[in-house]
Design an enzyme around this catalytic site. Structure first.
Site, short mmCIF file in Angstrom:
data_model
loop_
_atom_site.label_atom_id
_atom_site.label_comp_id
_atom_site.label_asym_id
_atom_site.label_seq_id
_atom_site.Cartn_x
_atom_site.Cartn_y
_atom_site.Cartn_z
CG HIS A 1 -2.46 -0.56 0.85
ND1 HIS A 1 -3.07 -0.17 -0.02
CD2 HIS A 1 -2.77 -1.73 1.46
CE1 HIS A 1 -4.18 -0.93 -0.18
NE2 HIS A 1 -4.15 -1.87 0.88
CG ASP B 1 -2.76 1.46 3.95
OD1 ASP B 1 -2.74 2.57 3.13
OD2 ASP B 1 -1.61 1.35 4.75
CD GLU C 1 -0.43 3.64 11.93
OE1 GLU C 1 -0.27 4.12 13.04
OE2 GLU C 1 -0.63 2.78 11.54
CG HIS D 1 12.22 -0.25 -25.93
ND1 HIS D 1 13.10 -0.88 -24.99
CD2 HIS D 1 11.15 0.00 -25.43
CE1 HIS D 1 12.66 -0.87 -23.83
NE2 HIS D 1 11.50 -0.21 -23.87
CE1 TYR E 1 -8.29 6.17 -14.11
CE2 TYR E 1 -6.39 6.56 -12.77
CZ TYR E 1 -7.19 5.91 -13.15
OH TYR E 1 -7.45 4.51 -12.77
#
Ligand SMILES: [Zn+2]
Ligand SMILES: [Zn+2]
Length: 447
Positions: free
Chosen positions: A138, A143, A422, A290, A346
């Site tokens: 994560h 998470d 946290e 490439h 997106y």
């Protein structure tokens, strides 16, 4: 600086408060109760987050995560739909009074990154990424998004009978892209697939909120801006075709290596010389190239790929045309051919100006004594939250999770060293609950 900003915020808050005084507003007791509940659930939320962190899953493979989420939401008494857009979960909380519908979104997927955090709950997980076994982490903090939204759901479910309206909880897979197929193959995933499967229309959503944890911002900081916030992201590939020849006899062929080199350089003039960058910034990057198999053979073909970023749809379309035109024209000058393929991934994530202005007092109230900003710098990262913004007015926030003093040195999102302080998570819960109750009550509280 901070004092000036706070003073300005105070005046604006007062102005909005006066203009909405006639409307029903969230009772002060409700927001106070939300904060008390957020404090009470904090430790449990951190446990959820650590469990998700230790068991990350790749996009479209979030089976364990979505089961934990669905079980939690069912226990709260919500109407829960699973298997939306593969592993997505949609849950509806019906308030006790009539009112509008708010959607809250969290993404669930990890990344093919080998964790190197040294945390006791470090991930040792692996997953299958397009046929290959890879380590999973994560590394983008999804998470925390799951844990924050689970906690938010529990708090709002606790106030169900007083809520005027509905809340839709969207737990979506594959924000980082699907692990089981390639973009550009016509299949949809993540937020777009959730929308296609009715996640925003049953019930019809009036406003949608979401957040993303960001390293480099101090723990607990809430930041946002009106209008474009995150870039559109598209990939492109250019195939330059020449004619193979001996490296000692270049005149007998057409050299695609030199032509491709000129095209790569030429592409850099799109942003620097051709776009009006006072409107919005943009990016044209090459990520891989490439060609050839041996030092003294000029090959037939060189292929390169890159990413394009924009903050404005018209500029984005313009860039697509200019990339193809630049490649074709420069290659043609040396007799080579260039074929360009652009894949839209997106769209621009933009905050609805009206919704952002309306909810500003709420955010300022939540940010409280924490450092905050309502005009955060744009991010050239991209988000499929943009798909939700196409269906309903949307507001996306950044949440700081880097310890004070470590903002400049903290590893970025997607790094094997990505670290979440946290202590910042509770601020995410407060932001989402306050935004929801205020929106359902017709606007920010006047307290
Ligand atoms: Zn990410
Ligand atoms: Zn992310």
């Amino acid at each position: 600086m901070m004092h000036q900003k706070l003073a300005r915020a105070g005046l604006l808050t007062l102005a909005v408060a006066l203009s909405t005084a006639a409307q029903a507003a969230t009772p002060a007791a409700t927001t106070a109760a939300a904060d008390t509940a957020a404090k009470a659930i904090e430790a449990k939320m951190i446990e959820w987050r650590r469990d998700f962190h230790q068991h990350p899953e790749l996009g479209n493979a979030e089976v364990r995560s979505s089961k934990i989420i669905a079980d939690h939401l069912k226990k709260l008494g919500l109407k829960v739909k699973t298997g939306v857009a593969k592993t997505g979960v949609v849950a509806v909380l019906e308030g006790g009074k009539p009112g509008p519908t708010v959607a809250l979104r969290a993404d669930m997927d990890g990344l093919p990154v080998k964790e190197n955090s040294g945390l006791p709950f470090e991930s040792k997980a692996t997953g299958t990424y397009r046929g290959q076994t890879v380590p999973v982490m994560h590394a983008c903090g999804h998470d925390t998004h799951m844990a924050i939204l689970m906690a938010t759901a529990e708090i709002l479910a606790g106030m169900k009978k007083d809520l005027p309206g509905k809340v839709v909880f969207l737990f979506q897979p594959a924000e980082e892209g699907p692990s089981d197929f390639e973009a550009g193959t016509g299949k949809t995933w993540g937020a777009k697939a959730m929308v296609e499967q009715g996640a925003m229309s049953d019930p019809k959503v009036d406003a949608v909120f979401g957040l993303h944890v960001f390293s480099g911002m101090e723990t607990g900081t809430l930041a946002w801006r009106s209008g474009p916030l995150m870039a559109s992201a598209d990939s492109y590939s250019v195939t330059v075709t020449g004619k193979q020849t001996h490296g000692a006899l270049p005149w007998r062929g057409v050299d695609p290596v030199v032509a491709a080199a000129q095209v790569v350089t030429g592409l850099q003039t799109i942003v620097s010389r051709q776009l009006d960058i006072t409107k919005e910034p943009a990016i044209v990057s090459v990520g891989q190239i490439h060609g050839g198999v041996r030092y003294n053979i000029i090959p037939d073909e060189v292929v390169f790929e890159g990413t394009l970023r924009a903050f404005d749809e018209a500029m984005r379309e313009d860039i697509h045309k200019r990339v193809a035109h630049t490649a074709t024209s420069i290659a043609a000058a040396s007799g080579a051919k260039a074929e360009t393929k652009v894949t839209k991934i997106y769209d621009v994530t933009a905050n609805d100006p009206e919704l952002t202005a309306k909810m500003r007092p709420t955010l300022v109230r939540v940010a409280g004594e924490w450092p905050w900003t309502d005009n955060v710098q744009k991010s050239t990262g991209a988000e499929d939250f943009s798909e939700l913004g196409k269906v309903a007015p949307s507001l996306f926030l950044f949440l700081g999770i880097s310890k004070p003093g470590e903002e400049k040195t903290a590893a970025a999102n997607h790094s094997p060293f990505f670290f979440v302080d946290e202590k910042g998570l509770i601020q995410g819960v407060r932001a989402l609950t306050h935004l929801t109750v205020d929106y359902l009550h017709g606007g920010p509280a006047t307290n």
